[in-house]
Write a protein that holds these residues in place. Sequence first.
Motif, PDB file in Angstrom:
ATOM      1  N   PHE A 159       0.840  -1.195   0.000  1.00 27.29           N
ATOM      2  CA  PHE A 159       0.000   0.000   0.000  1.00 27.29           C
ATOM      3  C   PHE A 159       0.874   1.244   0.000  1.00 27.29           C
ATOM      4  O   PHE A 159       1.758   1.393   0.856  1.00 27.29           O
ATOM      5  CB  PHE A 159      -0.921   0.020   1.228  1.00 27.29           C
ATOM      6  CG  PHE A 159      -1.820   1.229   1.290  1.00 27.29           C
ATOM      7  CD1 PHE A 159      -2.908   1.343   0.446  1.00 27.29           C
ATOM      8  CD2 PHE A 159      -1.561   2.253   2.190  1.00 27.29           C
ATOM      9  CE1 PHE A 159      -3.729   2.457   0.486  1.00 27.29           C
ATOM     10  CE2 PHE A 159      -2.376   3.371   2.243  1.00 27.29           C
ATOM     11  CZ  PHE A 159      -3.464   3.473   1.389  1.00 27.29           C
ATOM     12  N   PHE A 207      -6.337  -2.524   3.203  1.00 22.57           N
ATOM     13  CA  PHE A 207      -6.479  -1.074   3.338  1.00 22.57           C
ATOM     14  C   PHE A 207      -7.737  -0.598   2.631  1.00 22.57           C
ATOM     15  O   PHE A 207      -8.219  -1.223   1.683  1.00 22.57           O
ATOM     16  CB  PHE A 207      -5.262  -0.357   2.738  1.00 22.57           C
ATOM     17  CG  PHE A 207      -4.007  -0.534   3.533  1.00 22.57           C
ATOM     18  CD1 PHE A 207      -3.611   0.423   4.458  1.00 22.57           C
ATOM     19  CD2 PHE A 207      -3.226  -1.669   3.377  1.00 22.57           C
ATOM     20  CE1 PHE A 207      -2.462   0.252   5.205  1.00 22.57           C
ATOM     21  CE2 PHE A 207      -2.074  -1.852   4.122  1.00 22.57           C
ATOM     22  CZ  PHE A 207      -1.692  -0.884   5.038  1.00 22.57           C
ATOM     23  N   THR A 215      -8.071   7.135   5.229  1.00 21.57           N
ATOM     24  CA  THR A 215      -7.300   5.937   4.906  1.00 21.57           C
ATOM     25  C   THR A 215      -7.202   5.071   6.152  1.00 21.57           C
ATOM     26  O   THR A 215      -6.679   5.503   7.182  1.00 21.57           O
ATOM     27  CB  THR A 215      -5.889   6.302   4.417  1.00 21.57           C
ATOM     28  OG1 THR A 215      -5.994   7.101   3.239  1.00 21.57           O
ATOM     29  CG2 THR A 215      -5.090   5.048   4.101  1.00 21.57           C
TER      30      THR A 215
END
Length: 382
Positions: A159, A207, A215
């Motif tokens: 990520f 995520f 986030t």
Amino acid sequence: MLFQLLIIICISTNTYASNKLVTLPLSITSLFQATYFYRNTTVPFSFTNCTGVNDADNSDPAENKLLKSRNASFISYSTEFKSLIDSNTTPKLIEQQPVSIPFAHEGGAYVPETNEVWFSANQLPQQNTNVSSINLTTNEVTLLNINNPINTPNGIKYFNSLVYVCSQGTKTIPAAIYAVNPTTLVSKVIVNSWFGYRLNSPNDVTFSTKISGKTFMWFTDPQVAYQQGFAGVPEYQNTVFRYDMLTGELRPVITDLITPNGIAFNQEETVLYVSDTTPTSDIAIVYAYDLTKDGLPMNRRIFSVSSYGIPDGIKVDKYDRVWTAEGDGINVRNSYGTLLGVILGYNLSSNGLISNFELKDNTVIILAQEKLWRLDLAQNVL
């Protein structure tokens, strides 16, 4: 994720059936025409015993095809799955180690900076810090020399230019989530505590970026390390956590699963999938959750139940098909939970077990314990 010991009888693991696709009607999962049938709980569906079926029968009933699937590479229950397979779709063995060294067990995360898929070794029979990679251009496999080694690594997710690795910890070293720079291989701890309590043993991580404009990092945290004898007594229940990447808030969001394991979102991040798995209580379920506007799971429902083994690693492709590593192989379902087909694992490892895998374009990297396989599909899926 979870270590499984699956006993599979009448399966040869010394040979591998190359490209062989068996097409079955989905109705065979609920209706047999044979005069007698019986399935032992220690074997996959293909090894259901049937009598009153002639394997040489020209009519080739579904039961005959089921028998033939014992030596196949794929079972298709749909034209959608069948379209993924062509004459070149054959698992290719990339690396093999002794059965006692399950070097390709967990993780499965594509890293674009290096065009690699990272994966981790099983913590059994001994604890280790092994995270490896396969280069998708050369198929070269490398044991990564991570600076600040990660103890008993498990789930892995890429990520925003970093690779996040679940560390299950040991009796002396706390479990944690690490972030690793894929270029320098320097790691740092991102989270290792909830209000001073040690994490249980982070298992899988994912995520989200579309929920509430924030986030979040989500991870499952079951008590598996303690159950397997290499971590201390748990300090709280099995939990799914949500971590705010901006504020650092770590929040329990699911606390009523037996053993939370795999975790993934659909493409729009409106549905969260979490597998609940434990060999001791026969729980083998993938649950689906909707998300509130504040990013909290709600409306839990059964998405799928494994017919053999447990659902471990979960991936969602660009068509929102859900791929899960289960006892019989990699099961592919549509977004409604209907089984489309299976990449069979019978002959891919000594015990037939695939714990996880990774999808990249048309490639599937299959983590089969002591063996690492590459499968190139007829279509891109991610």
